[in-house]
Design a protein around this motif. Structure first.
Motif, PDB file in Angstrom:
ATOM      1  N   LEU A  89     -30.066  12.439  20.439  1.00  0.00           N
ATOM      2  CA  LEU A  89     -29.503  11.346  19.651  1.00  0.00           C
ATOM      3  C   LEU A  89     -27.996  11.209  19.893  1.00  0.00           C
ATOM      4  CD1 LEU A  89     -30.438   9.235  17.597  1.00  0.00           C
ATOM      5  CD2 LEU A  89     -29.813  10.825  15.776  1.00  0.00           C
ATOM      6  N   ILE A  98     -33.379  11.259  12.326  1.00  0.00           N
ATOM      7  CA  ILE A  98     -33.840  12.643  12.524  1.00  0.00           C
ATOM      8  C   ILE A  98     -35.172  12.857  11.804  1.00  0.00           C
ATOM      9  CG2 ILE A  98     -33.321  15.060  12.019  1.00  0.00           C
ATOM     10  CD1 ILE A  98     -30.338  14.337  12.409  1.00  0.00           C
ATOM     11  N   LEU A 102     -25.454  16.405  16.875  1.00  0.00           N
ATOM     12  CA  LEU A 102     -26.084  15.431  17.753  1.00  0.00           C
ATOM     13  C   LEU A 102     -25.689  15.672  19.205  1.00  0.00           C
ATOM     14  CD1 LEU A 102     -25.642  12.113  15.715  1.00  0.00           C
ATOM     15  CD2 LEU A 102     -27.415  13.881  15.518  1.00  0.00           C
ATOM     16  N   LYS A 103     -26.451  15.062  20.113  1.00  0.00           N
ATOM     17  CA  LYS A 103     -26.112  15.175  21.529  1.00  0.00           C
ATOM     18  C   LYS A 103     -24.699  14.682  21.771  1.00  0.00           C
ATOM     19  CE  LYS A 103     -27.441  13.569  26.158  1.00  0.00           C
ATOM     20  NZ  LYS A 103     -28.483  12.896  26.989  1.00  0.00           N
ATOM     21  N   LYS A 134     -32.262  16.039  17.478  1.00  0.00           N
ATOM     22  CA  LYS A 134     -30.805  15.902  17.475  1.00  0.00           C
ATOM     23  C   LYS A 134     -30.240  15.939  18.894  1.00  0.00           C
ATOM     24  CE  LYS A 134     -30.407  18.227  12.988  1.00  0.00           C
ATOM     25  NZ  LYS A 134     -29.823  19.383  12.266  1.00  0.00           N
ATOM     26  N   ALA A 145     -21.331  12.935  13.761  1.00  0.00           N
ATOM     27  CA  ALA A 145     -22.037  13.366  14.971  1.00  0.00           C
ATOM     28  C   ALA A 145     -21.926  14.877  15.147  1.00  0.00           C
ATOM     29  CB  ALA A 145     -21.476  12.640  16.190  1.00  0.00           C
ATOM     30  N   LEU A 189     -24.779   8.955  18.644  1.00  0.00           N
ATOM     31  CA  LEU A 189     -24.352   8.052  17.580  1.00  0.00           C
ATOM     32  C   LEU A 189     -23.576   6.894  18.178  1.00  0.00           C
ATOM     33  CD1 LEU A 189     -24.098   7.384  14.574  1.00  0.00           C
ATOM     34  CD2 LEU A 189     -21.986   8.735  14.540  1.00  0.00           C
ATOM     35  N   ILE A 203     -28.346   8.372  10.347  1.00  0.00           N
ATOM     36  CA  ILE A 203     -28.579   9.585  11.134  1.00  0.00           C
ATOM     37  C   ILE A 203     -29.704  10.403  10.513  1.00  0.00           C
ATOM     38  CG2 ILE A 203     -27.562  11.754  11.899  1.00  0.00           C
ATOM     39  CD1 ILE A 203     -24.845  10.314  11.951  1.00  0.00           C
ATOM     40  N   TYR A 218     -24.122  16.886  12.323  1.00  0.00           N
ATOM     41  CA  TYR A 218     -25.563  16.973  12.543  1.00  0.00           C
ATOM     42  C   TYR A 218     -25.918  17.561  13.910  1.00  0.00           C
ATOM     43  CZ  TYR A 218     -26.273  14.337   8.269  1.00  0.00           C
ATOM     44  OH  TYR A 218     -26.280  13.929   6.946  1.00  0.00           O
ATOM     45  N   ASP A 236     -32.586   9.952  26.006  1.00  0.00           N
ATOM     46  CA  ASP A 236     -31.843   9.919  24.752  1.00  0.00           C
ATOM     47  C   ASP A 236     -31.916   8.532  24.129  1.00  0.00           C
ATOM     48  OD1 ASP A 236     -29.618   8.308  25.884  1.00  0.00           O
ATOM     49  OD2 ASP A 236     -28.996  10.144  26.884  1.00  0.00           O
TER      50      ASP A 236
END
Length: 435
Positions: free
Chosen positions: A380, A371, A406-407, A377, A401, A382, A367, A404, A339
């Motif tokens: 990623l 991407i 995100l992880k 995503k 976060a 944040l 972000i 989107y 990551d």
């Protein structure tokens, strides 16, 4: 923002304006122009999701007092996936989660009955098609997803607060973090900032700032790492370096220094029982050629990855694409690492007072650019600097976060959670919890 909590009388009144009839005098006051049964939302209407504006490709409308919004736009921002439209049946279906539980729903154009996990659910009004977009009643996101919805007539603003979401949370144990070591339990992973590349390009565990701490009674560096691992909280060794005097560049350019640093990292992993390594290599691509800097970092990361013991995770801290530091090949780095932690902060001018929140538009832009540069995503995290945020602003960043998908988020650092306000931890837990 206005009217939070649909249980409050004020919020009930606000939602009534959205989901029931709007009186003619109220419409006039809001500068709404009515044509037949359709009311155009005022031109300056804004929709905020977690305090950050949500762009729409099709404007909301009001029909017989019910506010309709594009289903896909808000649905995906709240976590819906696999949104599918069937032209043949005039039905939209989607999958997602609600408070951590799977949810499947479908709605048919012209039908005021939705199907949620096999159960029929009555809608305030039937979904409709406008400009090739499915529009549904705004209140649906409140009743079915737990989002809080508010309406400010004075500013023509619809405000949506997303529900709490589980995601990967990483914190950092470094620089006076001992007093908040109990908060490690709230994270999925913790990065121990105990090493760095020094001014001579050498890897060390004995730096002036980033170093292995001395034992405190029964609490030792090994016990801190071991306790985290025993609780299934992955412990990482963070390796910090700033290319302020080209020390990072010199290390990565030297076969000897590069090999020595990688040897030192792998030895520390074995000595202390780390489950991963976080490279926090900052300042690349500012003064020196960005392409050459990218090549150096790519080669170093590849060499390190090949040297790491089996099962050891690799994470990278990277400057945001909209920063002044351009020495990061995001797509290649994402392909090599488990990551990336996106440093979407330090946008405020130097000397800005503490706790002046980072501008949401710049974080949002960072972000999007990461991407678009090829970072999945799912890889990623944040990065959020708690020194800049407040209990009122932290959910803005965590909301992005979530928006989107995100992880997760990486919070810098332990020692700062309670420093400015006891409410910070509560605000974080209200927005996100560890996965």
């Amino acid at each position: 923002m206005n009217q939070w909590g649909i249980k409050s009388a004020a919020a009930v009144l606000a939602l009534a304006l959205l989901t029931s009839g709007i009186q003619e005098s109220q419409a006039d006051a809001a500068a709404v122009v009515t044509t037949a049964s359709t009311t155009a939302v005022p031109a300056k209407t804004t929709i905020l999701l977690d305090d950050v504006e949500l762009p729409f490709d099709s404007p909301p409308i009001i029909v017989k007092g019910v506010t309709f919004v594009p289903f896909r736009t808000i649905g995906e921002a709240l976590g819906l996936q696999k949104v599918v439209w069937s032209e043949q049946t005039q039905t939209v279906t989607a999958e997602g989660t609600k408070q951590g539980k799977a949810i499947t729903l479908s709605m048919k154009i012209g039908s005021s009955m939705a199907v949620v996990n096999g159960d029929n659910v009555k809608l305030p009004a039937a979904p409709m098609m406008r400009n090739n977009r499915v529009l549904i009643p705004l209140s649906f996101f409140s009743t079915q997803f737990g989002a809080q919805v508010g309406w400010s007539q004075s500013t023509n603003t619809v405000s949506i607060k997303s529900p709490q979401k589980a995601m990967h949370l990483r914190t950092f144990y470094a620089l006076s973090s001992y007093a908040e070591r109990d908060l490690v339990d709230n994270a999925n992973s913790v990065a121990f900032g105990w090493s760095r590349i020094d001014r001579n390009g050498n890897f060390t565990l004995e730096g002036s700032e980033y170093r292995v701490p001395q034992p405190n009674g029964e609490v030792t560096p090994q016990s801190l790492v071991g306790d985290a691992a025993a609780k299934s909280i992955k412990p990482y060794l963070m390796v910090y370096s700033l290319d302020g005097q080209n020390e990072l560049t010199n290390m990565m350019s030297s076969d000897t220094l590069r090999a020595n640093s990688i040897s030192g990292i792998t030895k520390a992993i074995g000595d202390y029982g780390f489950g991963g390594v976080v490279l926090d290599f900052e300042g690349l691509g500012f003064q020196l050629d960005k392409i050459e800097q990218q090549k150096l970092l790519n080669a170093y990361v590849k060499q390190l990855k090949e040297a790491l013991p089996e099962g050891i995770a690799l994470s990278l801290v990277v400057h945001a694409p909209n920063s002044a530091y351009k020495g990061y090949d995001y797509k290649t780095l994402a392909s090599l690492a488990d990551d990336l932690i996106l440093m979407a902060y330090k946008y405020n001018p130097s000397g800005t007072a503490p706790q002046v929140p980072e501008p949401n538009n710049k974080v949002n832009e960072a972000i999007q650019q990461a991407i678009n540069a090829g970072v999945p995503k799912s890889k990623l995290l944040l990065g959020i600097d708690l020194r800049a945020e407040t209990p009122e602003s932290i959910d803005d960043k965590l909301g992005l976060a979530k928006r989107y998908q995100l992880k997760g988020a990486a919070l810098w650092r332990l020692g700062l959670y309670r420093q400015y306000s006891q409410d910070m931890i509560s605000a974080i837990n209200k927005s996100v919890i560890k996965q």
